[in-house]
Design a protein around this motif. Structure first.
Motif, short mmCIF file in Angstrom:
data_model
loop_
_atom_site.label_atom_id
_atom_site.label_comp_id
_atom_site.label_asym_id
_atom_site.label_seq_id
_atom_site.Cartn_x
_atom_site.Cartn_y
_atom_site.Cartn_z
N ILE A 113 -23.32 45.92 -75.50
CA ILE A 113 -21.95 46.44 -75.65
C ILE A 113 -21.98 47.78 -76.37
N ARG A 160 -13.90 42.46 -76.07
CA ARG A 160 -14.74 42.21 -74.90
C ARG A 160 -15.18 40.74 -74.87
N GLU A 180 -17.30 43.80 -69.37
CA GLU A 180 -16.57 45.07 -69.44
C GLU A 180 -15.50 45.12 -68.36
#
Length: 562
Positions: free
Chosen positions: A261, A282, A315
């Motif tokens: 991430i 997320r 994502e």
């Protein structure tokens, strides 16, 4: 906005602490406002130590929980680690399952489907455990009110260990062990742990039983810090220690899931705020848009290449979530206006096709327009489900208790809760909730409050002050980033609006025509007329660092101007 200036501590207390720590009065004042009154307390605040974590066996039922898990391992039983689908639940499941799997293979994970099963322990999850030969379920971030479900599992020969941090009901489930620092009969010294925090205390106890020290489980603190930030628990006491070291793990030896991430953003070091606004959404997006198990897969993956694939998938979930919550927020605002409910004490809205995964976010968005207790309902199976959010100082959980005759099921915290009810009860509940809130809320709470730590002169804002303030981190409830007020400021003539549709305000401010400092006010673009023509104004702000093209400078992060 209403500005509330915190009471200034007694001058003799400021003098004593300033002298003992060899700091100026302002720093001593800020520390006293955070309950820090002497050298030892300041040392623990600025230099948190893992050795100051409490003995996990001080928690009620911890010894029983450890004994039952060790018994399961000795008997080669299958263990199911079960948790909620939000950040706190999925990080807790990732933490406990990966720790157990590091020395025992017969461990699996289970995250309930938000849409099919709803929040918490489900009958479907218990049936899954029975069908697949699990005789022990460790429930994380849920289960404290699952009295009927734990009884159902017991009939099937399945034991439960509950690790929760929500408020218990009148009756505790008949589990083998119930770990919850909010139990009335639990004397654990810190009762503000999140669900993942309770899970960490469990592995700390298991580790101690196996002869491990805290150094052997530091690796898991990145998960705990993420849950602490996302679940908005106070960053004081144990939570400060856990988040302090958890941030170090994130920044220095991040697990592949987090690294995947972080690699997508241009930031060298993450703060707790970054964790809350970058990592947590997320992780949450998996449970909101698809299934929480995707988040657990990301957080437990050890292969970097596979973790990157999981992160890319998540994502996309997050991008879809952002579009959806914006669309639903607009529909909800239109509903409030159409029903002429702008002047009510509450916002309660419902549309049967709203996506259940984003109604909590939409409730928070509505509060940005109408600052009042808010519930957003959608259809969930044959019932309605809602997410509730509240304003600072008002306990929405207590308000829901006052409407319990209309509700099927509810749970949560002072400022955030979830509930279900029958569709025919919706209008009754809506009226009752408005009535309860109207009778119990102090009307002043319906105006957003900015709490100011201290009044300051611009000339006192120096690089040294900023260096010390940065050591107050990690920030969060119980230790918010210090907010200051400065009076009789003027703009040097640089003031302008920036951003899309001029939403933000950019200034260069001075006080008594000296010591210019740049300032940025997000979503304060509409206040530009207050500062033009060198009109004097007051401002509340935090002190920030601005980095642009390799140059670092101090800037004021404006919260409001008058």
């Amino acid at each position: 906005m209403r500005w509330t200036i915190k009471p200034k501590p007694k001058q003799e207390d400021i003098d004593f602490l300033a002298n003992e720590l060899q700091v100026d009065d302002l720093i001593a004042q800020l520390l006293l406002q955070r309950g820090i009154a002497n050298f030892e307390e300041a040392k623990k605040f600025f230099r948190p130590q893992l050795s100051d974590l409490h003995d996990p066996f001080l928690m009620k039922d911890m010894d029983i929980a450890v004994t039952r898990i060790e018994q399961a391992i000795a008997n080669n039983e299958n263990i199911l680690v079960y948790g909620d689908y939000d950040v706190d639940g999925t990080t807790a499941v990732a933490l406990v399952s990966s720790y157990l799997q590091s020395y025992y293979p017969n461990v699996a994970t289970y995250i309930p489907d938000r849409y099919d099963e709803g929040y918490g322990v489900s009958y479907k999850g218990i049936d899954f455990a029975e069908d697949n030969g699990f005789s022990l379920i460790i429930a994380l971030d849920c289960g404290i009110k699952a009295v009927d479900k734990v009884a159902y599992a017991k009939e099937k020969g399945i034991d439960f260990i509950i690790c929760d941090h929500h408020r218990p009901g009148k009756t505790l489930p008949n589990a083998v062990a119930v770990l919850d620092p909010k139990r009335e009969d639990c004397t654990y010294p810190f009762n503000e742990l999140c669900g993942c925090g309770v899970g960490f205390k469990l592995i700390q106890a298991l580790g101690a039983h196996r002869g491990e020290t805290i150094d052997d489980i530091i690796y898991y603190l990145d998960l705990v810090a993420t849950a602490i930030g996302a679940d908005i628990v106070p960053i004081t006491g144990e939570n400060r220690i856990l988040s302090f070291y958890g941030l170090q793990v994130i920044n220095q030896q991040s697990r592949p899931g987090f690294k995947a991430i972080i690699d997508q953003i241009n930031k060298s070091e993450l703060t707790i705020t970054d964790v809350v606004f970058i990592i947590a959404p997320r992780i949450n997006a998996a449970g909101r848009m698809k299934h929480g198990q995707h988040a657990v897969n990301l957080l437990t993956e050890t292969d970097m290449l596979q973790a990157s694939k999981f992160a890319a998938e998540i994502e996309k979930f997050n991008t879809d979530r952002r579009g959806l919550d914006q669309e639903i927020t607009e529909e909800a605002l239109h509903q409030i206006q159409k029903n002429q409910e702008e002047e009510r004490y509450t916002s309660v809205v419902f549309q049967e096709d709203w996506h259940k995964g984003v109604i909590g976010i939409v409730a928070s968005r509505l509060m940005e327009t109408y600052y009042r207790p808010t519930l957003v309902f959608t259809k969930s199976g044959d019932k309605l489900a809602a997410s509730a959010r509240s304003v600072k100082g008002f306990d929405v959980y207590n308000a829901l208790e006052g409407c319990s005759d209309c509700i099927e099921q509810f749970g949560g915290h002072k400022y955030a809760a979830g509930l279900t009810l029958l569709e025919e009860q919706y209008e009754v509940f809506k009226s009752k909730f408005e009535e309860v809130v109207r009778k119990t809320i102090d009307p002043i709470l319906l105006t957003p409050e900015i709490t100011v730590d201290a009044i300051i002169e611009l000339k006192d804002i120096t690089p040294k002050l900023l260096r010390i303030l940065k050591q107050f981190a990690p920030f969060g409830p119980g230790n918010m980033s210090p907010v200051f007020m400065a009076e009789n400021l003027t703009d040097t003539g640089y003031g302008k609006t920036v951003g899309q549709e001029g939403a933000h305000l950019k200034l260069s401010v001075t006080q008594h025509d000296s010591h210019k400092i740049n300032a940025i006010g997000f979503n304060l673009g509409h206040k530009l007329p207050l500062v033009t023509g060198r009109k004097p104004f007051n401002a509340v702000f935090s002190i920030d660092e601005n980095e642009w093209q390799g140059n670092v400078s101090i800037q004021l992060k404006l919260k409001d101007i008058q």
